[in-house]
Design a protein around this motif. Sequence first.
Motif, mmCIF file in Angstrom:
data_model
loop_
_atom_site.group_PDB
_atom_site.id
_atom_site.type_symbol
_atom_site.label_atom_id
_atom_site.label_comp_id
_atom_site.label_asym_id
_atom_site.label_seq_id
_atom_site.Cartn_x
_atom_site.Cartn_y
_atom_site.Cartn_z
ATOM 1 N N ALA A 87 11.057 24.168 -6.952
ATOM 2 C CA ALA A 87 12.006 23.753 -7.880
ATOM 3 C C ALA A 87 12.023 22.224 -8.458
ATOM 4 O O ALA A 87 12.334 22.220 -9.429
ATOM 5 C CB ALA A 87 13.402 24.122 -7.470
ATOM 6 N N GLU A 88 11.449 21.407 -7.678
ATOM 7 C CA GLU A 88 10.996 20.180 -8.155
ATOM 8 C C GLU A 88 9.891 19.922 -9.055
ATOM 9 O O GLU A 88 9.837 18.929 -9.406
ATOM 10 C CB GLU A 88 11.315 19.329 -7.085
ATOM 11 N N GLY A 89 9.183 21.075 -8.989
ATOM 12 C CA GLY A 89 7.725 20.676 -9.729
ATOM 13 C C GLY A 89 6.580 20.668 -8.969
ATOM 14 O O GLY A 89 5.595 20.170 -9.119
ATOM 15 N N VAL A 90 6.817 20.952 -7.597
ATOM 16 C CA VAL A 90 5.590 20.428 -6.525
ATOM 17 C C VAL A 90 4.826 21.896 -6.400
ATOM 18 O O VAL A 90 5.120 22.867 -6.429
ATOM 19 C CB VAL A 90 6.383 20.155 -5.061
ATOM 20 N N SER A 91 3.608 21.474 -6.553
ATOM 21 C CA SER A 91 2.535 22.506 -6.586
ATOM 22 C C SER A 91 2.051 22.839 -5.079
ATOM 23 O O SER A 91 2.405 21.926 -4.347
ATOM 24 C CB SER A 91 1.136 21.960 -7.231
ATOM 25 N N PHE A 92 2.015 23.924 -5.044
ATOM 26 C CA PHE A 92 1.644 24.535 -3.520
ATOM 27 C C PHE A 92 0.258 25.229 -3.352
ATOM 28 O O PHE A 92 -0.390 25.821 -4.397
ATOM 29 C CB PHE A 92 2.660 25.566 -3.156
ATOM 30 N N ASP A 93 -0.425 24.854 -2.355
ATOM 31 C CA ASP A 93 -1.984 25.517 -2.276
ATOM 32 C C ASP A 93 -1.500 26.384 -0.932
ATOM 33 O O ASP A 93 -1.666 26.051 0.141
ATOM 34 C CB ASP A 93 -2.757 24.440 -1.943
ATOM 35 N N GLY A 94 -1.401 27.787 -1.405
ATOM 36 C CA GLY A 94 -1.227 28.659 0.022
ATOM 37 C C GLY A 94 0.165 28.325 0.779
ATOM 38 O O GLY A 94 1.127 28.336 0.140
ATOM 39 N N ASP A 95 0.174 27.775 1.925
ATOM 40 C CA ASP A 95 1.465 27.487 2.645
ATOM 41 C C ASP A 95 1.328 25.863 2.572
ATOM 42 O O ASP A 95 2.291 25.565 3.203
ATOM 43 C CB ASP A 95 1.556 28.047 3.867
ATOM 44 N N ARG A 96 0.672 25.302 2.013
ATOM 45 C CA ARG A 96 0.420 23.697 2.094
ATOM 46 C C ARG A 96 1.038 23.070 0.702
ATOM 47 O O ARG A 96 0.730 23.753 -0.542
ATOM 48 C CB ARG A 96 -0.587 23.315 2.381
ATOM 49 N N VAL A 97 1.454 22.093 0.726
ATOM 50 C CA VAL A 97 1.592 21.114 -0.595
ATOM 51 C C VAL A 97 0.596 20.265 -1.005
ATOM 52 O O VAL A 97 -0.362 20.010 0.055
ATOM 53 C CB VAL A 97 2.964 20.234 -0.278
#
Length: 110
Positions: A87-97
């Motif tokens: 919701a804050e715009g953080v990108s995720f790679d699978g289950d990791r940030v």
Amino acid sequence: MVRAQKCDFFEEVWALVRQIPRGKVTTYGHIAGALGIRSAARTVGWALNAVAGCSDIPAHRVVNRNGELTGRMHFATPTLMRELLEAEGVSFDGDRVRLERHLWVPPLTN
DNA sequence: CTATTGACCTTCT
DNA sequence: GAGAAGGCCAATA
């Protein structure tokens, strides 16, 4: 509220986490290191757990060295942490940030 | 009061 | 390079 005497360590952690800009995440090691202790990363997690969802401390912005949301199980829901970050715009790679894009380093406290 | 565990990281072997 | 152990502070049993 909290007697700043036995929990002064927590206060330092909360202070740094509170300064984390939106859309960014930091790691336990960096917080602990900024406080002067790079090995007390465990205690950092305890500080967050003490205010997880009970204070203005965005604990969801704190992840481990691998970018894994290790503390998601301590939140209200196991997906709350990821939801908040997304919701804050953080990108995720699978289950990791993606620390490469959202890794925020805390200021070195004296 | 002692022992163990815990949202981890660093260093040695 | 990979694996195992130690260490930090605090809380719980």
